[in-house]
Design a protein around this motif. Structure first.
Motif, PDB file in Angstrom:
ATOM      1  N   GLU A 172      15.331  -6.030  12.544  1.00 32.26           N
ATOM      2  CA  GLU A 172      15.516  -5.668  13.937  1.00 32.26           C
ATOM      3  C   GLU A 172      14.241  -4.980  14.450  1.00 32.26           C
ATOM      4  OE1 GLU A 172      18.505  -6.288  15.866  1.00 32.26           O
ATOM      5  OE2 GLU A 172      18.509  -7.648  14.131  1.00 32.26           O
ATOM      6  N   PRO A 173      14.026  -4.908  15.750  1.00 28.84           N
ATOM      7  CA  PRO A 173      12.775  -4.335  16.265  1.00 28.84           C
ATOM      8  C   PRO A 173      12.678  -2.833  16.032  1.00 28.84           C
ATOM      9  CG  PRO A 173      14.290  -4.801  18.062  1.00 28.84           C
ATOM     10  CD  PRO A 173      14.896  -5.411  16.836  1.00 28.84           C
ATOM     11  N   PHE A 174      11.439  -2.347  16.029  1.00 26.83           N
ATOM     12  CA  PHE A 174      11.216  -0.905  16.095  1.00 26.83           C
ATOM     13  C   PHE A 174      11.566  -0.431  17.504  1.00 26.83           C
ATOM     14  CE2 PHE A 174       8.382  -2.013  12.560  1.00 26.83           C
ATOM     15  CZ  PHE A 174       8.769  -1.060  11.622  1.00 26.83           C
ATOM     16  N   GLU A 175      12.364   0.614  17.572  1.00 31.84           N
ATOM     17  CA  GLU A 175      12.785   1.164  18.860  1.00 31.84           C
ATOM     18  C   GLU A 175      12.724   2.689  18.796  1.00 31.84           C
ATOM     19  OE1 GLU A 175      16.087  -2.170  20.227  1.00 31.84           O
ATOM     20  OE2 GLU A 175      16.734  -0.492  18.976  1.00 31.84           O
ATOM     21  N   GLY A 176      12.677   3.301  19.963  1.00 29.52           N
ATOM     22  CA  GLY A 176      12.630   4.757  19.995  1.00 29.52           C
ATOM     23  C   GLY A 176      11.337   5.242  19.370  1.00 29.52           C
ATOM     24  N   THR A 177      11.452   6.115  18.369  1.00 28.82           N
ATOM     25  CA  THR A 177      10.269   6.686  17.739  1.00 28.82           C
ATOM     26  C   THR A 177      10.187   6.275  16.269  1.00 28.82           C
ATOM     27  OG1 THR A 177      11.454   8.699  17.137  1.00 28.82           O
ATOM     28  CG2 THR A 177      10.311   8.694  19.259  1.00 28.82           C
ATOM     29  N   LEU A 178       8.962   6.122  15.798  1.00 31.73           N
ATOM     30  CA  LEU A 178       8.667   5.986  14.378  1.00 31.73           C
ATOM     31  C   LEU A 178       7.588   7.015  14.086  1.00 31.73           C
ATOM     32  CD1 LEU A 178       8.722   4.713  11.572  1.00 31.73           C
ATOM     33  CD2 LEU A 178       7.155   2.943  12.413  1.00 31.73           C
ATOM     34  N   THR A 179       7.911   7.988  13.221  1.00 34.59           N
ATOM     35  CA  THR A 179       7.022   9.119  12.993  1.00 34.59           C
ATOM     36  C   THR A 179       6.596   9.175  11.533  1.00 34.59           C
ATOM     37  OG1 THR A 179       8.128  10.404  14.722  1.00 34.59           O
ATOM     38  CG2 THR A 179       6.796  11.628  13.122  1.00 34.59           C
TER      39      THR A 179
ATOM     40  N   SER B  76       0.836  -1.191   0.000  1.00 34.87           N
ATOM     41  CA  SER B  76       0.000   0.000   0.000  1.00 34.87           C
ATOM     42  C   SER B  76       0.874   1.245   0.000  1.00 34.87           C
ATOM     43  CB  SER B  76      -0.953  -0.015   1.189  1.00 34.87           C
ATOM     44  OG  SER B  76      -1.987   0.926   0.988  1.00 34.87           O
ATOM     45  N   GLY B  77       0.289   2.368   0.472  1.00 35.73           N
ATOM     46  CA  GLY B  77       1.011   3.625   0.403  1.00 35.73           C
ATOM     47  C   GLY B  77       2.147   3.707   1.391  1.00 35.73           C
ATOM     48  N   LEU B  78       1.839   3.587   2.693  1.00 39.65           N
ATOM     49  CA  LEU B  78       2.818   3.684   3.775  1.00 39.65           C
ATOM     50  C   LEU B  78       2.746   2.412   4.601  1.00 39.65           C
ATOM     51  CD1 LEU B  78       1.873   7.308   4.928  1.00 39.65           C
ATOM     52  CD2 LEU B  78       3.724   6.676   3.361  1.00 39.65           C
ATOM     53  N   HIS B  79       3.892   1.900   5.036  1.00 40.82           N
ATOM     54  CA  HIS B  79       3.901   0.610   5.722  1.00 40.82           C
ATOM     55  C   HIS B  79       5.004   0.562   6.761  1.00 40.82           C
ATOM     56  CE1 HIS B  79       3.697  -3.625   6.497  1.00 40.82           C
ATOM     57  NE2 HIS B  79       4.847  -3.893   5.924  1.00 40.82           N
ATOM     58  N   ALA B  80       4.677  -0.010   7.915  1.00 40.72           N
ATOM     59  CA  ALA B  80       5.670  -0.354   8.932  1.00 40.72           C
ATOM     60  C   ALA B  80       5.494  -1.826   9.246  1.00 40.72           C
ATOM     61  CB  ALA B  80       5.497   0.500  10.184  1.00 40.72           C
ATOM     62  N   GLY B  81       6.529  -2.629   9.017  1.00 41.39           N
ATOM     63  CA  GLY B  81       6.395  -4.068   9.173  1.00 41.39           C
ATOM     64  C   GLY B  81       7.486  -4.680  10.022  1.00 41.39           C
ATOM     65  N   ALA B  82       7.078  -5.458  11.023  1.00 45.08           N
ATOM     66  CA  ALA B  82       8.012  -6.298  11.762  1.00 45.08           C
ATOM     67  C   ALA B  82       8.080  -7.628  11.012  1.00 45.08           C
ATOM     68  CB  ALA B  82       7.538  -6.500  13.199  1.00 45.08           C
TER      69      ALA B  82
END
Length: 706
Positions: free
Chosen positions: A528-535, A517-523
């Motif tokens: 490696e893991p998402f850490e801190g901030t994802l903006t 799709s347009g925007l994606h965040a995938g584990a």
């Protein structure tokens, strides 16, 4: 998915002309065609069609530019969709069905021309260069064909259009288009299944043989389009007409024109003071001889002597990697300095698994110490990649480069525009045009830190247009900002796979076709893991949120996917606009096999606009939680929320996914509760199960000013 509902009308003065209207004019005795030849002596004039468009329709990603002000790349060209122009051809009905010409077209429609037919684009500003995005058929056995397209610039003189300059001919090709089958795809339209043991949900079966009865060949054709650029030789005026016409005897039965970009390029830039030219090292600007070795000698000398290396105007044949380290390379502009190469089969596989090499500028690999202080600008890299071989290093830019800049490049027909294998840091990519890739546009892979891609334009990538993949080594502190992505054929416009302190801001993403799709965040993908901030901040998507062909469910224009682990970083979505989402605007999902093990927790969404969603504002197919504040929605087809949670159906305690309403979540739905204003979220708090696995999609009206 075929769009469920009527295509928005084009304003009357700009409505595309059909063959029927041309026939009517011919029946009335009005001459409505120009005889176009490839000679400069032709001076035939034509009558000005009585219903021709007076004003050009300039778009950005198929939208009125006013809807995306301040978002996406600031590019030097102006875009016009063929379906908004004047044509004697056939306008394709809009469709979002994968494996169709319309679905891969910008704005999801295009114009088809037979012999003798044309499409006219009125110049919105002075221009001396054009880019034509087109498709012609494949050869029956694969491998592509070539076919001519006549280009003539016409000028209005009274009621007639007369030539304003010499005719030119583009030789269109489908040699770099038309892939078939399942991953990793094939150039052979008659190929059997690539992975015969895989599940093929589009047929609803598990194939038991390599050629099951249901297999229809060619199987899953895709990647139909290509583009070509043409310098017109002189500056033409705003109001002149660029006519693209299919001549008699063309090889292609039908030529599909998607859009035209027009640009005022101007003269080639002058050599910087103190720079040394690649010509001094034996490089051939005519492109007849291979200049690969000459380029490497030039790079090595310029690096050793701390001199800028100059690529003058010309076409240079380079059929290998040019290894760059501690060097600045400048060209006369990406329209003038062309570095072009053939894909070359290696005598034996390279240590990295490559079986081919080809044109590309590569930093040293991280295992070899990497490169640094590399600065590339002002030229084009044009490859020769026709198939997807993931072990091949046939990318436009590659390797590891730290403390480097890459700008003002045109990268065309390579496997991936820029694939960086870190660890590396502080590299900044800007002002690029990357088109017609077999794979990604850009990938920050493995330990890329403090780096960015900004103000760049990506069209027709064969995988994610912009990706960060924190594989093996964590990525951190990276930014994708003010980029435009159009028509990624496979996967996502912008995808983030793990990482720490990542920002995706001010981008414009349009028309992803399938499995993304347009925007994606995938584990996923072992990231490696998402850490801190994802903006995610101030992005716009349009005509995204399509049907996932594997799951057979609608995605979101932005979607979060927990496959390998939970997602529980500080994730914020602020100021995004999701326009004309085919299904959902926002989706959160965990793979069903790990639904009770992984969660998506603490997503914060604020100041977002949803203008059109076929099903829902948000679909939750996972355990976890999210908060919403000042999320305004209108033209939502099914319901505000589709909350399935982890599919455990605990009606006493509610869904495993919890919503928090922080206020200001106003909106409308089209069905089932009418069109009145409402809090689209309130009735679902905090975790009411409202699950429909495949809710009906209702196509919203076209996006409009808020």
């Amino acid at each position: 998915m075929t769009r469920l509902g009527p295509t928005p009308a084009v304003p009357r003065s700009r409505r595309p002309r059909s063959r029927r209207s041309l026939d009517a004019r011919l029946a009335a005795g009005v001459l409505a065609a120009v005889l176009i030849t490839t000679t400069a002596t032709t001076a035939t004039a034509s009558a000005r069609p009585d219903d021709a468009a007076d004003d050009p329709v300039v778009t950005r990603a198929g939208l009125d530019p006013a809807l995306v002000t301040g978002r996406g790349a600031d590019v030097p060209f102006l875009e016009q969709e063929a379906e908004n122009a004047t044509t004697t051809g056939t306008v394709l009905a809009e469709s979002r069905d994968a494996y169709t010409l319309a679905a891969e077209a910008s704005g999801r429609s295009a114009v088809q021309l037979a012999e003798g037919e044309y499409v006219d684009f009125t110049l919105p500003a002075d221009a001396d260069a054009i880019t034509v995005r087109y498709s012609i058929p494949d050869a029956p056995e694969g491998g592509g064909i070539t076919s001519p397209l006549d280009v003539r610039v016409l000028r209005e003189r009274g009621s007639r259009l007369v030539p304003a300059g010499p005719a030119r001919t583009l030789t269109l090709t489908s040699e770099y288009a038309w892939l078939y089958n399942a991953y990793p795809f094939s150039n052979d339209p008659q190929a059997d299944l690539q992975q015969p043991d895989w599940w093929y949900p589009e047929c609803g079966c598990v194939p038991g043989t390599a050629t099951p009865d249901w297999l229809v060949k060619p199987f899953r054709p895709s990647h139909f389009y290509d583009e070509q650029r043409l310098l017109l030789g002189k500056k033409y005026q705003a109001g002149d007409v660029v006519r693209l016409a299919v001549p008699r005897g063309a090889t292609a039965d039908l030529t599909t024109i998607d859009l035209l970009d027009t640009e005022l390029v101007g003269r080639a830039a002058a050599k910087p003071r103190g720079a040394v030219s690649v010509l001094l090292f034996g490089a051939d600007p005519t492109g007849r001889r291979d200049s690969g070795a000459a380029f490497q000698r030039a790079v090595d000398w310029a690096s050793a002597h701390e001199r800028t290396l100059w690529i003058p105007a010309g076409t240079f044949q380079v059929n290998r990697h040019v290894v760059v380290d501690d060097v600045t390379i400048k060209g006369a502009g990406s329209w003038h300095s062309i570095v072009r190469g053939r894909e070359v089969e290696l005598a034996e596989p390279a240590p990295d698994g490559s079986v081919h090499t080809g044109v590309g500028f590569y930093g040293r690999y991280a295992d070899d110490g990497g490169s640094s202080d590399v600065h590339l600008s002002g030229f084009a890299i044009v490859g020769d990649v026709r198939e997807r071989i993931d072990t091949d290093q046939v990318n436009g830019v590659g390797g590891a480069m730290s403390d480097s800049t890459i700008s003002d490049l045109y990268i065309h027909r390579t496997k991936v525009g820029l694939w960086f294998d870190g660890p590396m840091s502080n590299t900044h990519v800007s002002d690029l045009v990357v088109a017609d890739q077999i794979g990604d546009g850009v990938n920050f892979h493995r330990g890329v830190t403090g780096s960015s891609v900004t103000n760049s334009f990506f069209r027709n990538t064969g995988d994610d247009a912009l990706a960060m993949w924190a594989h093996v080594d964590q990525n951190s502190g990276n930014t994708f900002a003010q980029n435009t992505v159009q028509t990624p054929v496979l996967a996502n416009g912008i995808a983030i796979y793990g990482g720490r302190d990542v920002t995706v801001e001010g981008n414009l993403v349009a028309d992803p076709v399938r499995e993304g799709s347009g925007l994606h965040a995938g584990a996923r993908f072992g990231a490696e893991p998402f850490e801190g901030t994802l903006t995610f901040r101030d992005n716009t998507t349009v005509r995204a949120g399509g049907l996932d062909l594997n799951w057979r469910i609608g995605l979101g224009s932005i979607w979060f996917y927990a496959l390998d682990r939970s997602i529980d970083a500080d994730i914020t979505v602020t100021g995004d606009h999701y326009l004309d989402s085919t299904y959902n605007a926002i989706m959160l999902v965990t793979e069903f096999g790990v639904k009770d093990a992984y969660r998506i927790e603490g997503l914060q969404v604020s100041d977002v606009r949803v203008d059109g969603a076929g099903t829902s504002v948000v679909s939750a197919r996972t355990a976890g939680s999210a908060s919403f504040e000042n999320v305004d929605a209108r033209n939502v087809g099914w319901a505000g929320v589709n909350n399935c949670g982890a599919f455990n159906w605990d009606f006493e305690n509610g869904s495993e996914f919890t919503f928090t309403d922080l206020g200001g979540n106003d909106g409308q739905t089209m069905t089932p509760w009418g069109d009145g204003p409402a809090n689209w979220l309130g009735r679902y708090l905090p975790n009411i199960i409202s699950c429909n696995d495949t809710p009906p999609a209702v196509a919203p009206p076209a996006p409009s000013p808020w």
